[in-house]
Design a protein around this motif. Structure first.
Motif, PDB file in Angstrom:
ATOM      1  N   PRO A  54      37.237  43.355  32.829  1.00  0.00           N
ATOM      2  CA  PRO A  54      38.040  43.649  31.629  1.00  0.00           C
ATOM      3  C   PRO A  54      38.733  45.013  31.720  1.00  0.00           C
ATOM      4  CG  PRO A  54      35.927  42.718  31.001  1.00  0.00           C
ATOM      5  CD  PRO A  54      35.866  42.975  32.484  1.00  0.00           C
ATOM      6  N   ARG A  55      38.020  46.025  32.176  1.00  0.00           N
ATOM      7  CA  ARG A  55      38.617  47.361  32.291  1.00  0.00           C
ATOM      8  C   ARG A  55      39.700  47.377  33.376  1.00  0.00           C
ATOM      9  NH1 ARG A  55      38.696  51.512  35.447  1.00  0.00           N
ATOM     10  NH2 ARG A  55      37.052  50.797  36.840  1.00  0.00           N
ATOM     11  N   LEU A  56      39.391  46.789  34.523  1.00  0.00           N
ATOM     12  CA  LEU A  56      40.372  46.775  35.625  1.00  0.00           C
ATOM     13  C   LEU A  56      41.641  46.042  35.212  1.00  0.00           C
ATOM     14  CD1 LEU A  56      38.028  46.082  38.663  1.00  0.00           C
ATOM     15  CD2 LEU A  56      39.282  48.193  38.195  1.00  0.00           C
ATOM     16  N   ARG A  87      45.350  47.514  34.607  1.00  0.00           N
ATOM     17  CA  ARG A  87      46.106  46.993  35.753  1.00  0.00           C
ATOM     18  C   ARG A  87      45.725  47.751  37.027  1.00  0.00           C
ATOM     19  NH1 ARG A  87      49.495  43.096  34.201  1.00  0.00           N
ATOM     20  NH2 ARG A  87      50.433  43.236  32.156  1.00  0.00           N
ATOM     21  N   GLY A  88      44.427  47.998  37.099  1.00  0.00           N
ATOM     22  CA  GLY A  88      43.912  48.787  38.212  1.00  0.00           C
ATOM     23  C   GLY A  88      43.605  47.952  39.440  1.00  0.00           C
ATOM     24  N   THR A  89      43.347  48.665  40.484  1.00  0.00           N
ATOM     25  CA  THR A  89      42.930  48.021  41.722  1.00  0.00           C
ATOM     26  C   THR A  89      41.434  48.265  41.896  1.00  0.00           C
ATOM     27  OG1 THR A  89      43.409  49.976  43.048  1.00  0.00           O
ATOM     28  CG2 THR A  89      45.190  48.380  42.785  1.00  0.00           C
ATOM     29  N   MET A  94      48.969  40.869  41.206  1.00  0.00           N
ATOM     30  CA  MET A  94      49.360  40.477  39.853  1.00  0.00           C
ATOM     31  C   MET A  94      48.323  39.593  39.158  1.00  0.00           C
ATOM     32  SD  MET A  94      52.329  38.021  41.143  1.00  0.00           S
ATOM     33  CE  MET A  94      51.920  37.237  42.679  1.00  0.00           C
ATOM     34  N   LEU A  95      47.394  38.994  39.903  1.00  0.00           N
ATOM     35  CA  LEU A  95      46.372  38.163  39.279  1.00  0.00           C
ATOM     36  C   LEU A  95      45.290  39.029  38.649  1.00  0.00           C
ATOM     37  CD1 LEU A  95      45.821  35.339  41.922  1.00  0.00           C
ATOM     38  CD2 LEU A  95      46.990  35.166  39.729  1.00  0.00           C
ATOM     39  N   PRO A  96      44.865  38.682  37.435  1.00  0.00           N
ATOM     40  CA  PRO A  96      43.775  39.438  36.814  1.00  0.00           C
ATOM     41  C   PRO A  96      42.430  39.103  37.478  1.00  0.00           C
ATOM     42  CG  PRO A  96      44.470  37.631  35.387  1.00  0.00           C
ATOM     43  CD  PRO A  96      45.417  37.654  36.559  1.00  0.00           C
ATOM     44  N   PHE A  97      41.480  39.999  37.356  1.00  0.00           N
ATOM     45  CA  PHE A  97      40.141  39.800  37.921  1.00  0.00           C
ATOM     46  C   PHE A  97      39.289  38.849  37.078  1.00  0.00           C
ATOM     47  CE2 PHE A  97      41.096  43.875  40.020  1.00  0.00           C
ATOM     48  CZ  PHE A  97      40.685  43.587  41.313  1.00  0.00           C
ATOM     49  N   MET A  98      39.496  38.851  35.774  1.00  0.00           N
ATOM     50  CA  MET A  98      38.621  38.139  34.844  1.00  0.00           C
ATOM     51  C   MET A  98      38.414  36.658  35.196  1.00  0.00           C
ATOM     52  SD  MET A  98      36.735  39.151  32.552  1.00  0.00           S
ATOM     53  CE  MET A  98      35.681  38.493  31.321  1.00  0.00           C
ATOM     54  N   PRO A  99      39.446  35.886  35.488  1.00  0.00           N
ATOM     55  CA  PRO A  99      39.205  34.470  35.812  1.00  0.00           C
ATOM     56  C   PRO A  99      38.288  34.279  37.024  1.00  0.00           C
ATOM     57  CG  PRO A  99      41.530  34.830  35.382  1.00  0.00           C
ATOM     58  CD  PRO A  99      40.878  36.185  35.443  1.00  0.00           C
ATOM     59  N   PHE A 100      38.317  35.207  37.959  1.00  0.00           N
ATOM     60  CA  PHE A 100      37.466  35.091  39.141  1.00  0.00           C
ATOM     61  C   PHE A 100      35.996  35.231  38.774  1.00  0.00           C
ATOM     62  CE2 PHE A 100      41.525  36.547  41.011  1.00  0.00           C
ATOM     63  CZ  PHE A 100      41.753  35.450  41.837  1.00  0.00           C
ATOM     64  N   VAL A 143      32.818  44.933  40.896  1.00  0.00           N
ATOM     65  CA  VAL A 143      34.223  44.687  40.556  1.00  0.00           C
ATOM     66  C   VAL A 143      34.353  43.669  39.433  1.00  0.00           C
ATOM     67  CG1 VAL A 143      36.451  43.874  41.417  1.00  0.00           C
ATOM     68  CG2 VAL A 143      34.999  45.283  42.880  1.00  0.00           C
ATOM     69  N   LEU A 144      33.760  42.495  39.609  1.00  0.00           N
ATOM     70  CA  LEU A 144      33.972  41.434  38.620  1.00  0.00           C
ATOM     71  C   LEU A 144      33.325  41.753  37.277  1.00  0.00           C
ATOM     72  CD1 LEU A 144      33.733  38.210  40.811  1.00  0.00           C
ATOM     73  CD2 LEU A 144      35.738  39.574  40.189  1.00  0.00           C
ATOM     74  N   ASN A 145      32.205  42.443  37.289  1.00  0.00           N
ATOM     75  CA  ASN A 145      31.605  42.840  36.010  1.00  0.00           C
ATOM     76  C   ASN A 145      32.454  43.889  35.297  1.00  0.00           C
ATOM     77  OD1 ASN A 145      29.509  41.067  36.299  1.00  0.00           O
ATOM     78  ND2 ASN A 145      27.962  42.609  36.745  1.00  0.00           N
TER      79      ASN A 145
END
Length: 159
Positions: A122-124, A128-130, A55-61, A117-119
């Protein structure tokens, strides 16, 4: 190589580090703080790539990478200083070599995960992708490399 390490080991800095009351403990503390930040944050990112918690978004990481590189710089600087104090012993240590290899692999995997992944966060996050399966495999290996680096680092004290 050994003569260079002996020269460094016999330097004023190295001697100060080994005989001063505060030198070695301060560097070891800095190394531990850098390690906690570096490895702690990378393992959190690796776990997120593995889908824990999804459930956590990737962007903050992605924004944590500056802190991660700062922690790496602290660890690199303190690690080199600690190495210089007893370079001949560490150079001949199998545990040190495995620790060093684990760190190189771990940092390489961090860069790959950041770039893949982190770059793409926004798309992921929008979908709500993995993370891709390949990235998940790299994240699992990354966790193993950091555990290995810590384990071999601790083992070096008993060699």
């Amino acid at each position: 190589m050994i003569s260079l390490l002996e020269t460094l080991q016999n330097s004023e800095f190295s001697q100060w580090l080994l005989v001063s009351v505060w030198g070695y403990p301060i560097l070891l503390t800095l190394h531990s703080i850098g390690l906690a930040l570096l490895v702690g944050l990378l393992i959190i990112i690796d776990l997120r790539v593995l889908g824990v918690p999804r459930m956590l978004p990737f962007m903050p990481f992605n924004r944590l990478m500056a802190l991660i590189w700062g922690a790496f710089a602290v660890n690199l600087g303190s690690g080199v200083a600690l190495f210089v104090a007893d370079g001949v012993k560490f150079f001949n240590s199998t545990a040190f070599r495995f620790k060093f290899a684990s760190i190189i692999i771990g940092i390489t995997l961090a860069v790959i995960i950041k770039n893949t992944v982190l770059n793409d966060a926004p798309r992921l996050d929008a979908e709500r992708g993995t993370a891709p399966v390949t990235a998940k495999a790299l994240a699992a290996i990354s966790i193993l490399m950091w555990i290995s680096a810590i384990g071999f680092g601790r083992y070096m004290a008993y060699e």
